[in-house]
Design a protein around this motif. Sequence first.
Motif, PDB file in Angstrom:
ATOM      1  N   ILE A   1     -10.945   2.507   6.819  1.00 35.03           N
ATOM      2  CA  ILE A   1     -10.079   1.823   5.836  1.00 35.03           C
ATOM      3  C   ILE A   1      -9.826   0.347   6.166  1.00 35.03           C
ATOM      4  CG2 ILE A   1      -8.903   3.841   4.863  1.00 35.03           C
ATOM      5  CD1 ILE A   1      -6.607   3.230   6.813  1.00 35.03           C
TER       6      ILE A   1
ATOM      7  N   TYR B   1      -8.937  -3.581  -4.245  1.00 43.13           N
ATOM      8  CA  TYR B   1     -10.317  -3.992  -3.976  1.00 43.13           C
ATOM      9  C   TYR B   1     -10.774  -3.650  -2.565  1.00 43.13           C
ATOM     10  CZ  TYR B   1      -9.938  -6.565  -8.281  1.00 43.13           C
ATOM     11  OH  TYR B   1      -9.778  -6.886  -9.587  1.00 43.13           O
ATOM     12  N   GLY B   2      -9.908  -3.047  -1.789  1.00 44.05           N
ATOM     13  CA  GLY B   2     -10.282  -2.707  -0.430  1.00 44.05           C
ATOM     14  C   GLY B   2     -10.318  -3.906   0.504  1.00 44.05           C
TER      15      GLY B   2
ATOM     16  N   ASP C   1     -11.958   9.100   6.276  1.00 46.92           N
ATOM     17  CA  ASP C   1     -11.762   7.705   5.826  1.00 46.92           C
ATOM     18  C   ASP C   1     -10.969   6.880   6.842  1.00 46.92           C
ATOM     19  OD1 ASP C   1     -13.053   7.918   3.376  1.00 46.92           O
ATOM     20  OD2 ASP C   1     -11.285   8.806   2.439  1.00 46.92           O
TER      21      ASP C   1
ATOM     22  N   THR D   1     -11.614   7.101  -4.758  1.00 49.83           N
ATOM     23  CA  THR D   1     -10.822   6.471  -5.834  1.00 49.83           C
ATOM     24  C   THR D   1     -10.274   7.478  -6.842  1.00 49.83           C
ATOM     25  OG1 THR D   1     -12.928   5.960  -6.852  1.00 49.83           O
ATOM     26  CG2 THR D   1     -11.780   4.125  -5.803  1.00 49.83           C
TER      27      THR D   1
ATOM     28  N   ASN E   1       0.842  -1.211   0.000  1.00 48.03           N
ATOM     29  CA  ASN E   1       0.000   0.000   0.000  1.00 48.03           C
ATOM     30  C   ASN E   1       0.870   1.252   0.000  1.00 48.03           C
ATOM     31  OD1 ASN E   1      -2.421  -1.262  -0.041  1.00 48.03           O
ATOM     32  ND2 ASN E   1      -2.883  -1.031   2.133  1.00 48.03           N
TER      33      ASN E   1
ATOM     34  N   TYR F   1     -13.574  -1.463   1.664  1.00 45.43           N
ATOM     35  CA  TYR F   1     -13.573   0.000   1.746  1.00 45.43           C
ATOM     36  C   TYR F   1     -12.396   0.570   0.984  1.00 45.43           C
ATOM     37  CZ  TYR F   1     -14.355   4.706   3.177  1.00 45.43           C
ATOM     38  OH  TYR F   1     -14.618   6.049   3.145  1.00 45.43           O
ATOM     39  N   ARG F   2     -12.695   1.442   0.045  1.00 47.06           N
ATOM     40  CA  ARG F   2     -11.651   2.141  -0.695  1.00 47.06           C
ATOM     41  C   ARG F   2     -11.893   3.629  -0.526  1.00 47.06           C
ATOM     42  NH1 ARG F   2     -12.722  -1.595  -5.747  1.00 47.06           N
ATOM     43  NH2 ARG F   2     -14.607  -1.717  -4.530  1.00 47.06           N
TER      44      ARG F   2
END
Length: 336
Positions: A281, A298-299, A277, A290, A240, A286-287
């Motif tokens: 997260i 894909y979260g 957010d 975007t 990430n 959960y994204r």
Amino acid sequence: MFRSARIRLAAWYVLIMLSISILVSSFVFAAINEELRRIEYIQQSIEVNGRIPASVTMPRGPMRVHIMPLDTNEVRARILTFMVLINVGLGVFVGLVSYFLAGKTLQPIQEMVTLQKRFIADASHELRTPLTSLKTATEVSLLDKKLTLSQAKVLLKENLVEVNHMQVLTENLLRLSTLETLTQPLMEKLSLSEVLSAARKKVSPLAKEKSITINSPKIAFFVMGDSNALKELFVILLDNGIKYSPAHTTITIQAHRSRSNAVIEIIDEGIGINTPDLPKIFDRFYRADTSRTGNAGYGLGLSIAKKIIQQHRGSITARNNPNKGSTFTVALPLQK
Ligand code: ADP
């Protein structure tokens, strides 16, 4: 479904309790009945012979015996009524308690079923979009009579990209579902330094692609854990960090001890996370916005990371850095 299961379970509890209670009551009544028969025998003997029969053993010592005429049938009827009332009362009480206990017993199962239902709904929702686009693109191309070979190849390449995405998604879903059912992974003594360097090695091709440097000091901590799962956790965080950072930046790994925990921080210089957010997260699928993150995943990564951490009795948090980027903090109990 759970209401009827609860009632059935409660009925079983009541049946078991009442069977025991009725059995005990029958024994008690049989014993009392035996005593009443003895009294009847003594009364009959006094009536006929004017004295207590020799076969009846009476308490020893100086005493006077006053035998009052006793209506044994009435005593029998009263004891029987009393026992029936006690059993009915007990049945009602046990029924209420059982209904409450059955609810408590079924609650974790109910929660698990709800979780699984939501999981299936989320997973099918996520899979439907790429499947629909695959289907539409294929159908449109099949209807096109002038479709050339090169156009068909382009379509196949695009379809392959979608299929690859779906493969990653299903693998992640499967991993998450395994983690949700697995309560305790295989624990062994692990060097955090080794786990982190294995994770770094795994993400180094991605880091190289974006010319991102990963700085990590020597870490002398040992923890109890599953080495593959912990490696997976740090791969998710480093991956990430790379995904959400511009090229030519640095990711820094820091570690320190806090009471009985090893605390590892992964600090990036990326786009950071919008404050609203931050608490979400770690939720499945959960994204964050975007348009900022570029629809990069894909979260599921952070929810997998959280599950791994929960199984290791640790914690994971995220915060934004004062200047740029974000920091993910992992705490794991140190090996004693
Ligand atoms: P994804 O596969 O979408 O990356 P994750 O569960 O790993 O899924 O992350 C959830 C969301 O958290 C991401 O969509 C992203 O918006 C945000 N996020 C995670 N890590 C970072 C990071 N290091 N920097 C900025 N945003 C991040």
